[in-house]
Design a protein around this motif. Structure first.
Motif, PDB file in Angstrom:
ATOM      1  N   ASP A 134      -3.745  -5.848   6.199  1.00  0.00           N
ATOM      2  CA  ASP A 134      -3.017  -6.405   6.910  1.00  0.00           C
ATOM      3  C   ASP A 134      -3.077  -6.570   8.303  1.00  0.00           C
ATOM      4  O   ASP A 134      -3.002  -7.592   9.026  1.00  0.00           O
ATOM      5  N   GLN A 135      -3.104  -5.094   8.851  1.00  0.00           N
ATOM      6  CA  GLN A 135      -3.659  -5.062  10.336  1.00  0.00           C
ATOM      7  C   GLN A 135      -4.775  -4.959  10.666  1.00  0.00           C
ATOM      8  O   GLN A 135      -5.282  -4.821  11.903  1.00  0.00           O
ATOM      9  N   GLN A 136      -5.856  -5.129   9.503  1.00  0.00           N
ATOM     10  CA  GLN A 136      -7.126  -5.115   9.813  1.00  0.00           C
ATOM     11  C   GLN A 136      -7.757  -3.992  10.681  1.00  0.00           C
ATOM     12  O   GLN A 136      -8.364  -3.895  11.428  1.00  0.00           O
ATOM     13  N   LEU A 137      -7.312  -2.916   9.953  1.00  0.00           N
ATOM     14  CA  LEU A 137      -7.551  -1.459  10.481  1.00  0.00           C
ATOM     15  C   LEU A 137      -7.687  -0.417   9.238  1.00  0.00           C
ATOM     16  O   LEU A 137      -7.209  -0.430   8.361  1.00  0.00           O
ATOM     17  N   ILE A 138      -8.396   0.633   9.792  1.00  0.00           N
ATOM     18  CA  ILE A 138      -8.457   2.026   8.785  1.00  0.00           C
ATOM     19  C   ILE A 138      -8.186   3.036   9.634  1.00  0.00           C
ATOM     20  O   ILE A 138      -8.435   3.062  11.087  1.00  0.00           O
ATOM     21  N   ARG A 139      -7.417   4.038   9.073  1.00  0.00           N
ATOM     22  CA  ARG A 139      -7.014   5.436   9.919  1.00  0.00           C
ATOM     23  C   ARG A 139      -7.674   6.254   8.967  1.00  0.00           C
ATOM     24  O   ARG A 139      -7.455   6.601   7.672  1.00  0.00           O
ATOM     25  N   ILE A 140      -8.024   7.556   9.749  1.00  0.00           N
ATOM     26  CA  ILE A 140      -8.370   8.649   9.116  1.00  0.00           C
ATOM     27  C   ILE A 140      -7.721  10.016   9.382  1.00  0.00           C
ATOM     28  O   ILE A 140      -7.292   9.976  10.631  1.00  0.00           O
ATOM     29  N   LYS A 141      -7.120  10.736   8.550  1.00  0.00           N
ATOM     30  CA  LYS A 141      -6.577  12.005   9.036  1.00  0.00           C
ATOM     31  C   LYS A 141      -7.193  13.323   8.321  1.00  0.00           C
ATOM     32  O   LYS A 141      -7.586  13.231   7.069  1.00  0.00           O
ATOM     33  N   ASN A 142      -7.499  14.073   9.078  1.00  0.00           N
ATOM     34  CA  ASN A 142      -8.073  15.451   8.558  1.00  0.00           C
ATOM     35  C   ASN A 142      -6.844  16.360   8.459  1.00  0.00           C
ATOM     36  O   ASN A 142      -6.363  17.212   9.586  1.00  0.00           O
ATOM     37  N   GLU A 143      -6.385  16.627   7.166  1.00  0.00           N
ATOM     38  CA  GLU A 143      -5.225  17.520   7.223  1.00  0.00           C
ATOM     39  C   GLU A 143      -5.272  18.867   7.409  1.00  0.00           C
ATOM     40  O   GLU A 143      -4.522  19.590   7.888  1.00  0.00           O
ATOM     41  N   THR A 144      -6.586  19.305   7.078  1.00  0.00           N
ATOM     42  CA  THR A 144      -7.142  20.759   7.358  1.00  0.00           C
ATOM     43  C   THR A 144      -7.150  20.900   8.950  1.00  0.00           C
ATOM     44  O   THR A 144      -6.358  21.950   9.421  1.00  0.00           O
ATOM     45  N   ARG A 145      -7.314  20.115   9.562  1.00  0.00           N
ATOM     46  CA  ARG A 145      -7.687  20.212  11.054  1.00  0.00           C
ATOM     47  C   ARG A 145      -6.677  19.675  11.839  1.00  0.00           C
ATOM     48  O   ARG A 145      -7.002  19.585  13.082  1.00  0.00           O
ATOM     49  N   LYS A 146      -5.671  18.973  11.300  1.00  0.00           N
ATOM     50  CA  LYS A 146      -4.534  18.332  12.102  1.00  0.00           C
ATOM     51  C   LYS A 146      -4.947  17.447  13.212  1.00  0.00           C
ATOM     52  O   LYS A 146      -4.609  17.286  14.152  1.00  0.00           O
ATOM     53  N   THR A 147      -6.095  16.511  12.490  1.00  0.00           N
ATOM     54  CA  THR A 147      -6.490  15.372  13.638  1.00  0.00           C
ATOM     55  C   THR A 147      -6.634  14.202  12.870  1.00  0.00           C
ATOM     56  O   THR A 147      -6.780  14.254  11.848  1.00  0.00           O
ATOM     57  N   GLY A 148      -7.106  13.244  13.530  1.00  0.00           N
ATOM     58  CA  GLY A 148      -7.004  11.852  13.040  1.00  0.00           C
ATOM     59  C   GLY A 148      -7.509  10.739  14.078  1.00  0.00           C
ATOM     60  O   GLY A 148      -7.626  10.842  15.246  1.00  0.00           O
ATOM     61  N   ASP A 149      -7.791   9.606  13.603  1.00  0.00           N
ATOM     62  CA  ASP A 149      -8.242   8.477  14.592  1.00  0.00           C
ATOM     63  C   ASP A 149      -7.898   7.292  13.896  1.00  0.00           C
ATOM     64  O   ASP A 149      -7.536   7.289  12.789  1.00  0.00           O
ATOM     65  N   THR A 150      -8.197   6.089  14.496  1.00  0.00           N
ATOM     66  CA  THR A 150      -7.825   4.679  14.187  1.00  0.00           C
ATOM     67  C   THR A 150      -8.895   3.834  14.428  1.00  0.00           C
ATOM     68  O   THR A 150      -9.327   3.950  15.537  1.00  0.00           O
ATOM     69  N   MET A 151      -9.228   3.156  13.727  1.00  0.00           N
ATOM     70  CA  MET A 151     -10.529   2.117  13.934  1.00  0.00           C
ATOM     71  C   MET A 151     -10.030   0.724  13.636  1.00  0.00           C
ATOM     72  O   MET A 151      -9.665   0.295  12.354  1.00  0.00           O
ATOM     73  N   LYS A 152     -10.176  -0.429  14.496  1.00  0.00           N
ATOM     74  CA  LYS A 152     -10.037  -1.691  14.250  1.00  0.00           C
ATOM     75  C   LYS A 152     -11.270  -2.351  13.466  1.00  0.00           C
ATOM     76  O   LYS A 152     -12.293  -1.991  13.914  1.00  0.00           O
ATOM     77  N   VAL A 153     -11.224  -2.983  12.292  1.00  0.00           N
ATOM     78  CA  VAL A 153     -12.323  -3.793  11.791  1.00  0.00           C
ATOM     79  C   VAL A 153     -12.261  -5.132  12.212  1.00  0.00           C
ATOM     80  O   VAL A 153     -11.238  -5.930  11.776  1.00  0.00           O
ATOM     81  N   ASP A 154     -13.519  -5.423  12.616  1.00  0.00           N
ATOM     82  CA  ASP A 154     -13.684  -6.861  12.798  1.00  0.00           C
ATOM     83  C   ASP A 154     -13.790  -7.766  11.416  1.00  0.00           C
ATOM     84  O   ASP A 154     -15.097  -7.712  10.861  1.00  0.00           O
TER      85      ASP A 154
END
Length: 368
Positions: A134-154
């Motif tokens: 719906d928001q045209q994006l993907i998010r990744i989360k590394n639970e082990t390293r406590k980091t993450g990022d968001t990417m917009k998809v065209d």
């Protein structure tokens, strides 16, 4: 948000197999290149969560390259260079003797990013991928390293529906390795608010526990017939499914002037004919539907004040739309939850707000 157990329908690369089209990859020989698996599920609307772990089996400790993301379902990767294929959006971690980097992949184009933005992934990490169509994006989360990022998809480059992809690479010093997506028990909430659990057994079979008999493998209501009827609740207020919202003769017959659309992924069919209010709501118990009650009540009340008639619809006309109509009866007509529910149930017998919506509606009624 739906939690998804993925299986795979396509694998490519050098010297590997995918057991039972499920979660285990095996390197059959030492080769230089990447190995790829694409999920079976197609994601075209809503939010979906895939949680997994990249786990070594046998003597090898890690992969040289790990990539996780999405690709358009209309695109088929045919060789080890799929991660450069247009429509690929993903995160990639490379760990070689000669380089150590994290990369984002946008439409097959690689861009190195600092590790304070995305710390990457290693074998053994627990990862979570959120696919938000719906928001045209993907998010990744590394639970082990406590980091993450968001990417917009065209969507021009990666049109819906999307599929989940995983790539890993083992280089010659890691010959004979195996890598798998470690199965986890996931709780799936369907469009009716029902829940069940999915997992993979130790024998490699796919198991489902606690699924209601009135839902199918796609987690949708089993009813392929059109549902075009507009159901009269009170003077000026109607409820229905997405089919009702496209039933022009029915809309005209009921003298509809306003349409309240709380569906996911359903566009307004007649934007030049009717006054619309669009609020996309996920039909899961965790959705905070009560936050829109004031706005939806005002829209319905204004439609009636203008001597108009309003249709409230979602996708199936079962949970979200009924909850919005119930909130109107409770908040504006000062009805109890039970009285309002019986009134709407008589108008449309198959309504069934999910458990989370029922709880919020009862709390809303208690405040009035």
């Amino acid at each position: 948000m739906m939690e998804t157990v993925e299986r795979f329908d396509q694998t490519e690369g050098y010297g590997h197999s995918l057991r039972n089209k499920y979660q285990v990859f095996e390197k059959l020989r030492a080769t230089y290149g990447g190995d790829y698996a694409r999920g079976q599920q197609k994601y075209s609307s809503g939010q979906h969560r895939i949680r997994f772990q990249l786990e070594p089996i046998g003597g090898d400790k890690e992969a040289n390259i790990i990539l996780v993301g999405v690709i358009s379902a209309n695109v088929t990767a045919t060789d080890q260079y799929f991660n450069k294929t247009p429509s690929t959006y993903a995160w990639e971690t490379s760990s070689h003797d000669w380089e150590d980097k994290t990369t984002i992949v946008e439409n097959g184009q690689h861009k190195k990013v600092p590790k304070d933005k995305w710390a990457g992934a290693e074998t053994g990490d627990i990862l979570e991928l959120i696919i938000d169509c719906d928001q045209q994006l993907i998010r990744i989360k590394n639970e082990t390293r406590k980091t993450g990022d968001t990417m917009k998809v065209d969507l021009n480059n990666c049109p819906l529906p999307w599929k989940f992809i995983v790539i890993f690479s083992m280089y010659p010093d890691r010959a004979g390795s195996r890598l798998k997506l470690r199965p986890t028990v996931t709780r799936v909430t369907n469009s009716l608010g029902q829940t069940h659990h999915e997992s993979k057994s130790d024998q490699g079979t796919f198991e489902t526990r606690g699924r209601s008999s009135d839902s199918n493998g796609a987690f949708m209501v089993i009813d392929n017939s059109p549902d075009e009827e507009l159901h009269h609740v009170i003077d000026g207020v109607y409820i229905g499914s997405q089919d009702a919202a496209s039933n022009l003769p029915g809309l005209n017959e009921c003298k509809i002037t306003h349409i309240l659309n709380v569906a996911t992924g359903i566009e307004n069919v007649f934007p030049d004919r009717y006054n619309y209010l669009n609020i996309e709501l996920l039909d899961v118990p965790e959705t905070n539907i009560s936050k829109v009650f004031a706005q939806t009540n005002q829209f319905i009340e204004q439609a009636l004040a203008d001597n108009g008639c309003v249709l409230v619809h979602c996708n199936a006309g079962v949970s979200r739309s009924s909850s919005i109509v119930l909130a109107y009866l409770i908040g504006t007509r000062r009805m109890s939850y039970d009285d309002a529910y019986q009134l709407v149930k008589r108008a449309r017998p198959n309504i069934r707000p999910n458990d989370g919506f029922v709880r919020q509606l009862k709390e809303y009624a208690a405040e009035k």
